[in-house]
Design a protein around this motif. Structure first.
Motif, short mmCIF file in Angstrom:
data_model
loop_
_atom_site.label_atom_id
_atom_site.label_comp_id
_atom_site.label_asym_id
_atom_site.label_seq_id
_atom_site.Cartn_x
_atom_site.Cartn_y
_atom_site.Cartn_z
N HIS A 67 56.69 36.55 37.64
CA HIS A 67 56.08 35.34 38.35
C HIS A 67 54.55 35.39 38.06
CE1 HIS A 67 58.96 34.05 41.53
NE2 HIS A 67 59.65 35.28 41.35
N GLY A 68 54.15 36.10 36.89
CA GLY A 68 52.80 35.79 36.41
C GLY A 68 51.62 36.52 37.56
N VAL A 69 51.88 37.21 38.35
CA VAL A 69 51.13 37.78 39.33
C VAL A 69 50.72 39.39 39.09
CG1 VAL A 69 51.02 38.14 41.72
CG2 VAL A 69 52.44 36.44 41.21
N PRO A 70 49.55 39.37 39.11
CA PRO A 70 49.11 40.65 38.90
C PRO A 70 49.52 41.77 39.95
CG PRO A 70 47.21 39.52 39.83
CD PRO A 70 48.24 38.45 39.59
N VAL A 71 49.57 43.06 39.45
CA VAL A 71 50.21 44.07 40.38
C VAL A 71 49.17 45.30 40.36
CG1 VAL A 71 51.35 45.21 38.44
CG2 VAL A 71 52.08 45.36 40.91
N PRO A 74 47.75 47.36 35.85
CA PRO A 74 46.96 46.68 36.70
C PRO A 74 45.58 46.03 36.21
CG PRO A 74 48.05 48.71 37.81
CD PRO A 74 48.11 48.71 36.25
N PRO A 75 44.78 45.22 36.74
CA PRO A 75 43.78 44.75 36.37
C PRO A 75 42.58 45.74 36.57
CG PRO A 75 44.71 43.20 37.62
CD PRO A 75 45.57 44.43 37.96
N ALA A 76 42.05 46.17 35.11
CA ALA A 76 40.99 47.14 35.26
C ALA A 76 40.13 47.14 36.26
CB ALA A 76 40.52 47.59 33.97
N PRO A 77 39.29 45.81 36.63
CA PRO A 77 38.20 45.59 37.50
C PRO A 77 38.81 45.90 38.79
CG PRO A 77 38.26 43.98 35.81
CD PRO A 77 39.53 44.41 35.66
N PRO A 98 51.98 30.71 46.89
CA PRO A 98 52.23 31.71 46.09
C PRO A 98 51.42 32.94 46.08
CG PRO A 98 50.93 30.15 44.71
CD PRO A 98 51.72 29.40 45.99
N TYR A 99 51.64 34.19 45.71
CA TYR A 99 50.81 35.28 46.12
C TYR A 99 49.91 35.52 44.99
CZ TYR A 99 54.14 36.92 49.75
OH TYR A 99 54.83 36.91 50.77
N ASP A 100 48.74 36.06 45.15
CA ASP A 100 47.66 36.22 44.27
C ASP A 100 47.66 37.62 43.78
OD1 ASP A 100 45.99 33.67 44.61
OD2 ASP A 100 45.99 34.47 46.54
N LEU A 101 48.40 38.53 44.66
CA LEU A 101 48.47 39.88 44.10
C LEU A 101 49.71 40.37 44.88
CD1 LEU A 101 47.22 42.42 42.59
CD2 LEU A 101 45.76 43.03 44.99
N VAL A 102 50.34 41.51 44.12
CA VAL A 102 51.34 42.42 44.71
C VAL A 102 51.10 43.76 44.44
CG1 VAL A 102 53.81 43.17 44.52
CG2 VAL A 102 53.13 40.72 44.16
N VAL A 103 50.91 44.51 45.55
CA VAL A 103 50.45 45.87 45.81
C VAL A 103 51.89 46.69 46.14
CG1 VAL A 103 48.94 47.55 46.89
CG2 VAL A 103 48.29 45.19 46.82
N SER A 104 52.26 47.71 45.37
CA SER A 104 53.19 48.64 45.44
C SER A 104 52.49 49.85 46.30
CB SER A 104 54.04 49.14 43.93
OG SER A 104 54.92 50.27 44.52
#
Length: 238
Positions: free
Chosen positions: A185-189, A126-129, A70-76
């Protein structure tokens, strides 16, 4: 870290790929084709508009999950319009909010987002950090990136969007769709946009697509260390 970078069209995907020294290889999955780079990066030309972007991204996420990777992060990622004077042509914007600008209902009193109707969502954060790390690494300005199915083509529409979304810096057509698939999918973006044109009256002669694509390549050349050093356990911090 296993990352999926979703662009709208192949020319944007290729701009991202140019930031990496190795050429990568094509990998087919049901309904999609991934451009696989070393170090766990997969590039996807997901298609134009939020619906196709969501469907293609969801297909990639599902395939990876079924493969046990599974992916850890999706970037648009891609180019987009910038709201002047804050996001001029050639600049970069990283989304601290990914918002659907036209998902809702028109009423006699004006536009109501779907959340005011009692269901759905119109914004993903998206995650602030990670947003801070990307901004520091690339020089991108953090702000809201709007998603719409129709590109703004008038000054009146641009002013209306800015009134509704005072923190908006950029406009594109895929980010919210990608974010919806990632959330399912519960993956951060994350969303990163290089500005190719001002949001407002449609003037193709004023667009600087080549300049924006170069900025996108340069950004991804600086982005990899920020992404690979990010701690996914911080992804729910705001």
């Amino acid at each position: 870290m296993h990352l999926l970078v979703a662009t709208a069209v192949p020319v944007e995907r290729d701009a991202v790929a140019r930031a990496f020294p190795a050429p990568g290889a094509e990998v087919s999955r049901p309904g999609i084709a991934l451009h696989r780079l070393p170090d766990g990066w997969d590039l996807l030309a997901a298609g134009v508009g939020p619906a196709l972007a969501a469907a293609s991204t969801a297909a990639a996420l599902t395939a990876a999950a079924l493969d046990g990777t599974p992916y850890d992060l999706v970037v648009s990622a891609g180019i987009g319009g910038g709201f002047l004077p804050d996001a001029p042509v050639g600049s970069l914007v990283v989304a601290d909010a990914i918002t659907a600008a036209d998902l809702g209902a028109e009423t006699a009193d004006g536009f109501l987002p779907v959340t005011d109707l009692g269901f759905g969502t119109v914004t993903h954060h998206p995650p602030a950090p990670l947003v801070r790390a990307v901004a520091e690494a690339t020089g991108a300005r953090p702000g809201t990136v709007l998603t719409g199915s129709t590109v703004t083509g008038t000054a009146a529409r641009a002013a209306l969007l800015r009134e509704r979304h005072p923190d908006a810096l950029a406009e594109a057509m895929e980010g919210f769709g990608v974010a919806e698939a990632a959330a399912a999918h519960g993956v951060p973006v994350l969303e990163l946009r290089a500005v190719s044109n001002p949001v407002g009256p449609r003037d193709r002669a004023a667009w600087r697509i080549g300049e924006a694509l170069t900025a996108l390549t340069d950004a991804f050349g600086k982005l990899a260390p920020a992404l690979t050093s990010w701690n996914p356990h911080e992804r729910h911090d705001r």
